[in-house]
Scaffold this motif. Structure first.
Motif, mmCIF file in Angstrom:
data_model
loop_
_atom_site.group_PDB
_atom_site.id
_atom_site.type_symbol
_atom_site.label_atom_id
_atom_site.label_comp_id
_atom_site.label_asym_id
_atom_site.label_seq_id
_atom_site.Cartn_x
_atom_site.Cartn_y
_atom_site.Cartn_z
ATOM 1 N N LEU A 211 -14.426 -5.343 27.753
ATOM 2 C CA LEU A 211 -13.868 -6.285 28.713
ATOM 3 C C LEU A 211 -14.124 -5.789 30.129
ATOM 4 O O LEU A 211 -14.015 -4.590 30.402
ATOM 5 N N ASN A 212 -14.419 -6.723 31.018
ATOM 6 C CA ASN A 212 -14.541 -6.319 32.413
ATOM 7 C C ASN A 212 -13.135 -6.261 33.036
ATOM 8 O O ASN A 212 -12.132 -6.578 32.381
ATOM 9 N N THR A 213 -13.064 -5.880 34.269
ATOM 10 C CA THR A 213 -11.776 -5.687 34.939
ATOM 11 C C THR A 213 -10.943 -6.963 34.969
ATOM 12 O O THR A 213 -9.739 -6.934 34.695
ATOM 13 N N ASN A 214 -11.562 -8.087 35.303
ATOM 14 C CA ASN A 214 -10.818 -9.350 35.365
ATOM 15 C C ASN A 214 -10.331 -9.778 33.983
ATOM 16 O O ASN A 214 -9.212 -10.277 33.839
ATOM 17 N N GLN A 215 -11.168 -9.606 32.979
ATOM 18 C CA GLN A 215 -10.766 -9.971 31.621
ATOM 19 C C GLN A 215 -9.586 -9.115 31.169
ATOM 20 O O GLN A 215 -8.638 -9.624 30.570
ATOM 21 N N TRP A 216 -9.660 -7.829 31.457
ATOM 22 C CA TRP A 216 -8.576 -6.929 31.083
ATOM 23 C C TRP A 216 -7.273 -7.314 31.797
ATOM 24 O O TRP A 216 -6.207 -7.361 31.187
ATOM 25 N N ALA A 217 -7.365 -7.617 33.078
ATOM 26 C CA ALA A 217 -6.180 -7.997 33.855
ATOM 27 C C ALA A 217 -5.574 -9.288 33.313
ATOM 28 O O ALA A 217 -4.349 -9.412 33.192
ATOM 29 N N ALA A 218 -6.421 -10.264 32.984
ATOM 30 C CA ALA A 218 -5.931 -11.536 32.450
ATOM 31 C C ALA A 218 -5.265 -11.335 31.097
ATOM 32 O O ALA A 218 -4.193 -11.891 30.830
ATOM 33 N N LEU A 219 -5.890 -10.541 30.245
ATOM 34 C CA LEU A 219 -5.313 -10.274 28.926
ATOM 35 C C LEU A 219 -4.009 -9.496 29.049
ATOM 36 O O LEU A 219 -3.050 -9.760 28.311
ATOM 37 N N LEU A 220 -3.937 -8.579 29.978
ATOM 38 C CA LEU A 220 -2.709 -7.825 30.211
ATOM 39 C C LEU A 220 -1.586 -8.752 30.663
ATOM 40 O O LEU A 220 -0.456 -8.666 30.168
ATOM 41 N N SER A 221 -1.888 -9.663 31.586
ATOM 42 C CA SER A 221 -0.890 -10.632 32.033
ATOM 43 C C SER A 221 -0.436 -11.517 30.880
ATOM 44 O O SER A 221 0.764 -11.743 30.694
ATOM 45 N N PHE A 222 -1.390 -12.012 30.103
ATOM 46 C CA PHE A 222 -1.064 -12.843 28.948
ATOM 47 C C PHE A 222 -0.156 -12.073 27.988
ATOM 48 O O PHE A 222 0.871 -12.588 27.537
ATOM 49 N N SER A 223 -0.524 -10.828 27.697
ATOM 50 C CA SER A 223 0.259 -9.992 26.769
ATOM 51 C C SER A 223 1.662 -9.745 27.280
ATOM 52 O O SER A 223 2.630 -9.812 26.520
#
Length: 67
Positions: A1-13
């Motif tokens: 995952l790139n940085t934005n994908q990781w941040a989005a998934l973290l927020s979702f989680s």
């Protein structure tokens, strides 16, 4: 995952719970982002009723994920 994908998934989680985020992993791993987007946007109910704030939050997370 790139940085934005990781941040989005973290927020979702954080907002929906890690169990719900786990449901996204097969589509992330397969790269099926169309199915992932459809699944991602299903998490906008509060008390069984669609909630506009949650709809907006999921959309912002998704836009971050695909950016």
């Amino acid at each position: 995952l790139n940085t934005n994908q990781w941040a989005a998934l973290l927020s979702f989680s954080y907002n929906t719970g890690t169990g719900n985020a786990d449901n996204l992993i097969p589509n992330i791993n397969s790269g099926d982002y169309m199915a992932l987007g459809e699944q991602w946007h299903k998490y906008y109910y509060a008390g069984g009723v669609p909630n506009q704030e949650l709809i907006d939050r999921r959309e912002r997370e998704w836009l971050l994920f695909v950016s």
